[in-house]
Enzyme design. Structure first.
Site, PDB file in Angstrom:
ATOM      1  N   TYR A  18       0.880  -1.103   0.013  1.00 35.41           N
ATOM      2  CA  TYR A  18      -0.013  -0.069  -0.141  1.00 35.41           C
ATOM      3  C   TYR A  18       0.834   1.285   0.036  1.00 35.41           C
ATOM      4  O   TYR A  18       0.367   2.166  -0.501  1.00 35.41           O
ATOM      5  CB  TYR A  18      -1.059  -0.150   0.975  1.00 35.41           C
ATOM      6  N   ASP A  48       9.922  -7.149  -4.371  1.00 36.86           N
ATOM      7  CA  ASP A  48       8.820  -7.806  -3.367  1.00 36.86           C
ATOM      8  C   ASP A  48       9.421  -9.262  -3.531  1.00 36.86           C
ATOM      9  O   ASP A  48       9.688  -9.689  -4.268  1.00 36.86           O
ATOM     10  CB  ASP A  48       7.518  -7.531  -3.600  1.00 36.86           C
ATOM     11  N   LYS A  55       5.712   9.559  14.229  1.00 35.63           N
ATOM     12  CA  LYS A  55       4.783   8.610  13.488  1.00 35.63           C
ATOM     13  C   LYS A  55       3.999   8.018  14.743  1.00 35.63           C
ATOM     14  O   LYS A  55       2.496   7.937  14.577  1.00 35.63           O
ATOM     15  CB  LYS A  55       5.645   7.746  12.689  1.00 35.63           C
ATOM     16  N   CYS A  77      -2.774   0.018  10.616  1.00 36.10           N
ATOM     17  CA  CYS A  77      -1.924   1.408  11.213  1.00 36.10           C
ATOM     18  C   CYS A  77      -2.292   1.555  12.837  1.00 36.10           C
ATOM     19  O   CYS A  77      -1.552   1.396  13.797  1.00 36.10           O
ATOM     20  CB  CYS A  77      -2.087   2.794  10.580  1.00 36.10           C
TER      21      CYS A  77
HETATM   22  N1  SAJ Z   1     -12.119   5.693  12.601  1.00 36.38           N
HETATM   23  C1  SAJ Z   1     -13.269   6.127  13.602  1.00 36.38           C
HETATM   24  N2  SAJ Z   1     -13.915   7.223  13.786  1.00 36.38           N
HETATM   25  C2  SAJ Z   1     -13.045   8.359  13.082  1.00 36.38           C
HETATM   26  C3  SAJ Z   1     -11.905   8.122  12.283  1.00 36.38           C
HETATM   27  C4  SAJ Z   1     -11.488   6.793  11.968  1.00 36.38           C
HETATM   28  O1  SAJ Z   1     -13.884   4.942  14.198  1.00 36.38           O
HETATM   29  O2  SAJ Z   1     -13.677   9.462  13.529  1.00 36.38           O
HETATM   30  C5  SAJ Z   1     -11.676   4.546  12.318  1.00 36.38           C
HETATM   31  C6  SAJ Z   1     -11.864   4.203  10.898  1.00 36.38           C
HETATM   32  O3  SAJ Z   1     -12.999   3.505  10.528  1.00 36.38           O
HETATM   33  C7  SAJ Z   1     -10.835   2.925  10.887  1.00 36.38           C
HETATM   34  C8  SAJ Z   1      -9.704   3.420  11.796  1.00 36.38           C
HETATM   35  O4  SAJ Z   1     -10.597   4.356  12.595  1.00 36.38           O
HETATM   36  O5  SAJ Z   1     -11.379   1.912  11.090  1.00 36.38           O
HETATM   37  C9  SAJ Z   1      -8.487   4.307  11.039  1.00 36.38           C
HETATM   38  O6  SAJ Z   1      -8.787   4.825  10.140  1.00 36.38           O
HETATM   39  P1  SAJ Z   1      -8.387   6.346   9.912  1.00 36.38           P
HETATM   40  O7  SAJ Z   1      -8.797   7.210   8.601  1.00 36.38           O
HETATM   41  O8  SAJ Z   1      -8.251   7.190  11.273  1.00 36.38           O
HETATM   42  O9  SAJ Z   1      -6.726   6.067   9.504  1.00 36.38           O
HETATM   43  P2  SAJ Z   1      -5.963   5.169   8.652  1.00 36.38           P
HETATM   44  O10 SAJ Z   1      -5.455   3.833   9.605  1.00 36.38           O
HETATM   45  O11 SAJ Z   1      -6.465   4.843   7.395  1.00 36.38           O
HETATM   46  O12 SAJ Z   1      -4.464   5.865   8.414  1.00 36.38           O
HETATM   47  C10 SAJ Z   1      -3.870   6.496   9.353  1.00 36.38           C
HETATM   48  C11 SAJ Z   1      -3.506   7.878   9.362  1.00 36.38           C
HETATM   49  N3  SAJ Z   1      -3.021   8.259  10.586  1.00 36.38           N
HETATM   50  C12 SAJ Z   1      -3.618   9.788  10.978  1.00 36.38           C
HETATM   51  O13 SAJ Z   1      -4.593  10.228  10.443  1.00 36.38           O
HETATM   52  C13 SAJ Z   1      -2.930  10.125  12.093  1.00 36.38           C
HETATM   53  C14 SAJ Z   1      -2.453   8.140   8.009  1.00 36.38           C
HETATM   54  O14 SAJ Z   1      -2.211   9.522   8.023  1.00 36.38           O
HETATM   55  C15 SAJ Z   1      -1.376   7.359   8.416  1.00 36.38           C
HETATM   56  O15 SAJ Z   1      -0.319   7.455   7.403  1.00 36.38           O
HETATM   57  C16 SAJ Z   1      -1.590   5.754   8.416  1.00 36.38           C
HETATM   58  O16 SAJ Z   1      -2.634   5.605   9.544  1.00 36.38           O
HETATM   59  C17 SAJ Z   1      -0.577   4.973   8.649  1.00 36.38           C
HETATM   60  O17 SAJ Z   1      -0.148   4.133   7.603  1.00 36.38           O
HETATM   61  O18 SAJ Z   1      -0.042   4.810   9.559  1.00 36.38           O
END
Ligand code: SAJ
Length: 432
Positions: free
Chosen positions: A13, A33, A205, A259
């Site tokens: 990804y 890979d 991070k 993440c």
């Molecule tokens: N979620 C909630 N409520 C919210 C926001 C998200 O329940 O208000 C849930 C989502 O449905 C999901 C989980 O949290 O299950 C994570 O989703 P996300 O959109 O918050 O984050 P990721 O895991 O897709 O991406 C995160 C991001 N980190 C931050 O926003 C601090 C991204 O910038 C990072 O690059 C990524 O982790 C990573 O690769 O570490």
């Protein structure tokens, strides 16, 4: 420092978007890979990841002749490690992929090269794990070659834009290393590139993802409190967010993905005596799928056993195809274990094989003979679901909505009882 050729280790990804973006910005890129199917697929122009805009960039990169793929590393000016760092059953980081990627660079490492670790890792990984492995080459980190930690910070679903426009942190094990890392990523990064040391960059991070996890945990906890005291948490959050210094995130069925549901554990592992709030937030979010299943049990008046459940959405969040660590899938497993028959519909991965679930390819098939409909992911495809549409497809009466999409009195008029997460009984099941 001038870069002509780089190797990107890991074509997942993060690695594939990064490799192809470097290639469309003029660098010769070898994507490496261990999975031969990914390498062969890429040679045929096939992409194994759904991410908006990625296919176009990969196609352009391949057509330019700048991007190729292999299973072994070749000599290059720079090496970027973007392999997964999952956790082990005891929640400690599994660093095997990082270690073997670093090991694979050892035979080809030359004086003046740059190595950048992007994989999310526990603090001190670059200095204490990666540097010693690379030094098996006989070269000294920070003296004979440059070494950096630069985390990916892109949001799945917006990777191609955020990769270019987000600010980037470049942590060098020496200032000269950070400066070499800056030169490499300046090739395509339009956001600010902030230079620091490697361990600070690792912490940055982990702190970012932990901040988000804790903020989602408080929203999830408030959804339970709202149930208890009989209010609508979505309304309460909306009002609270009008305060100039408050910004709540949304509750939901739990926190998934590779993440946010994983990374905070790296801090717990580093200092369990200190990271107590972090651990508690993880536990709150990990319990949310169980909370949803209890909600379903209440909605059906007690026993889930023998009920036909139609589950809409299995991805870990809206508008992605990624099923890793998905709370929706955990909910399905819990329902199955409680004796329900579970039918799943995931528009982004209709053919996914998930034990205990029968997958279908459309909304109509999913709800056809359902007793209960569960909305677990707020995919765009589900925004258009109306009471009339659903009524024409099913005789089910009970809906459990964990993402607050099915609001308003029209649902009741169509004969549905919608149980929304975080909406207490006192507010009536269908209140919008
Ligand atoms: N979620 C909630 N409520 C919210 C926001 C998200 O329940 O208000 C849930 C989502 O449905 C999901 C989980 O949290 O299950 C994570 O989703 P996300 O959109 O918050 O984050 P990721 O895991 O897709 O991406 C995160 C991001 N980190 C931050 O926003 C601090 C991204 O910038 C990072 O690059 C990524 O982790 C990573 O690769 O570490």
């Amino acid at each position: 420092m001038i870069f002509r050729k780089i190797c990107v280790l890991g074509l997942g990804y993060i690695g594939l978007p990064t490799a192809s973006t470097f290639a469309t910005h003029g660098l010769q890129v070898l994507g490496v890979d261990v999975n031969i199917n990914i390498v062969n697929g890429l040679h045929q122009g096939k992409i194994h990841i759904h991410e908006p805009g990625l296919a176009e960039v990969v196609t352009e990169a391949l057509a330019s002749g700048n991007l190729s793929a292999a299973t072994v590393v070749e000599p290059a000016d720079g090496f970027v490690i973007a392999v997964p760092t999952p956790f082990l059953p005891d929640k400690t980081a599994d660093m095997q992929a990082v270690k073997s990627a670093a090991q694979s660079i050892v035979p080809v490492l030359q004086p003046g090269n740059l190595v950048v670790l992007e994989s999310t890792s526990p603090p001190r990984t670059t200095c204490d794990i990666v540097a010693p492995i690379l030094e098996q080459s006989g070269l000294k980190a920070g003296i004979d070659f440059y070494l950096c930690y630069s985390p990916e910070r892109v949001l799945p679903g917006k990777i191609m834009t955020e990769l270019v426009h987000n600010a980037r942190v470049m942590g060098g094990i020496t200032p000269a290393s950070a400066s070499a890392g800056y030169d490499l990523y300046r090739t395509f990064v339009k956001g600010e590139i902030v230079l620091t040391d490697a361990t600070t960059a690792e912490m940055v991070k982990l702190m970012e993802n932990t901040f988000r996890d804790i903020n989602i945990a408080i929203a999830n906890e408030f959804s339970r409190l709202a149930d208890r005291v009989g209010i609508d948490v979505w309304e309460a959050i909306q009002i609270a967010n009008m305060h100039p210094r408050i910004h709540f995130l949304n509750p939901g069925p739990g926190v998934g993905g590779h993440c946010i549901s994983v990374d905070p554990w790296f801090l717990v592992e580093t200092a369990p005596d200190i990271a107590r709030l972090i651990r508690t937030a993880r536990e709150v979010n990990d319990w949310q799928p169980h909370y949803v299943v209890n909600m379903v049990a209440r909605a059906v008046g007690g026993s889930i056993a023998g009920k036909q459940m139609a589950v809409l959405g299995l991805a870990y969040k809206a508008d992605v195809d990624d099923l890793r660590e998905s709370p929706a899938i955990e909910i399905c497993h819990l329902l199955h274990a409680a004796g329900a028959a579970v039918t799943g519909y995931e528009p982004y991965k209709p053919n996914a094989a998930i034990p205990g679930l029968s997958m279908v390819g459309s909304l109509a098939e999913a709800v056809d003979d359902a007793d209960v409909i569960l909305l677990l992911v707020g995919h765009q495809q589900f925004h258009g679901i109306t009471p009339e549409l659903l009524r024409s497809m099913t005789s089910a009466k009970v809906i459990v909505d964990t993402v607050n999409l099915l609001t308003g009195s029209a649902w009741e008029d169509a004969g549905f009882t919608v149980h929304r997460l975080g909406v207490g009984q006192g507010r009536g099941a269908n209140q919008g």
